[in-house]
Write a protein that holds these residues in place. Sequence first.
Motif, PDB file in Angstrom:
ATOM      1  N   HIS A  90      22.615  46.680 -24.051  1.00 32.14           N
ATOM      2  CA  HIS A  90      22.023  46.233 -22.787  1.00 32.14           C
ATOM      3  C   HIS A  90      22.984  45.312 -22.030  1.00 32.14           C
ATOM      4  CE1 HIS A  90      19.010  44.976 -19.877  1.00 32.14           C
ATOM      5  NE2 HIS A  90      19.321  43.719 -20.145  1.00 32.14           N
ATOM      6  N   GLU A  91      23.628  44.392 -22.741  1.00 32.42           N
ATOM      7  CA  GLU A  91      24.572  43.478 -22.090  1.00 32.42           C
ATOM      8  C   GLU A  91      25.742  44.235 -21.480  1.00 32.42           C
ATOM      9  OE1 GLU A  91      24.282  39.295 -24.552  1.00 32.42           O
ATOM     10  OE2 GLU A  91      25.310  40.994 -25.500  1.00 32.42           O
ATOM     11  N   GLN A 130      25.751  47.372 -20.510  1.00 27.80           N
ATOM     12  CA  GLN A 130      25.294  48.180 -19.385  1.00 27.80           C
ATOM     13  C   GLN A 130      25.065  47.348 -18.131  1.00 27.80           C
ATOM     14  OE1 GLN A 130      21.934  50.229 -21.228  1.00 27.80           O
ATOM     15  NE2 GLN A 130      23.124  52.124 -21.291  1.00 27.80           N
ATOM     16  N   GLN A 131      24.872  46.033 -18.292  1.00 22.81           N
ATOM     17  CA  GLN A 131      24.690  45.149 -17.143  1.00 22.81           C
ATOM     18  C   GLN A 131      26.013  44.578 -16.645  1.00 22.81           C
ATOM     19  OE1 GLN A 131      21.577  45.091 -15.857  1.00 22.81           O
ATOM     20  NE2 GLN A 131      21.207  46.472 -17.572  1.00 22.81           N
TER      21      GLN A 131
END
Length: 289
Positions: free
Chosen positions: A240-241, A243-244
């Motif tokens: 998630h990190e 992808q951000q």
Amino acid sequence: MNAIKEQLVARLREDEAVLSILAVDNPSLFSAVTDGFDLLLLVISKEDLKTDQQYHYIKDNCRIQERWISPSALNRFILHGEYRNLIYWILKGEILLDRDIYLEGLRHRTLEFPAELREHKLMIEFSRFLRRYLESKEYILEDHVLDAYNNILEALHHWARIVIIEAGIHPEVTVWRQIKTINPGVYKLYEELTLSTETLKQRVQLVLLACEFSVMNKMERCCKTLVEVLASREQAWSLHELQQHEALSDIREELPLLLNKLVKKSLIKEIIYTLDEQVSVLEIRYTTM
């Protein structure tokens, strides 16, 4: 034609939101560079409400396509190569209006092709290559030969674009004309895939083998930006990190596949974190070797 351009610029100059205007003449009767119109007018506007619009009209028997675009969209299309004609327009088009020398600067940066842009485009092209290559490999094992052929042809196209970018050149619409002089070996593979007298399955298997030995060895080089992000801090990164992260936003959907292959190639490593001890949920995070 010059008189028509002058009249069009006179009309558009009154709009203060218009940053620059570029004109592209149709190079030939059957050319798709201007979508078949006699004249393409690219209007770069600072006002978002007026961008992403197209107008078709005739003036003095001249068929004109007028396209409005924002600077941010223009930069995005250059980065992704979504509109293959765009590089041609920027480099070959006639600048009719250029407030703040915007288009001249963009043209200079495009010709210069700075290292940071090259690295980013390599990562995008490799992620696209990897997806098509693996899908072709799966299809050929299941004996879906036509689907395997279609995917390996696309993978080969991305391979060609990777080689062109590595040479410090922007891929053009006519990629195979470019690659013929830059890397005859890749062009020969394209000929083998499309023109060989071998069976379709044999041709696909040949290119898959070439991809395995040649392009997969480029993984570390092409994923340099991703590896640098992983190395930018001591703590491991969650999916998630990553992808951000702004530097990886253009390959957001391909990150799971890329990370998986980088781990298998021992170019990065997985770190296991306990998320919930009660239900034994373990999270996979990623860092450099």
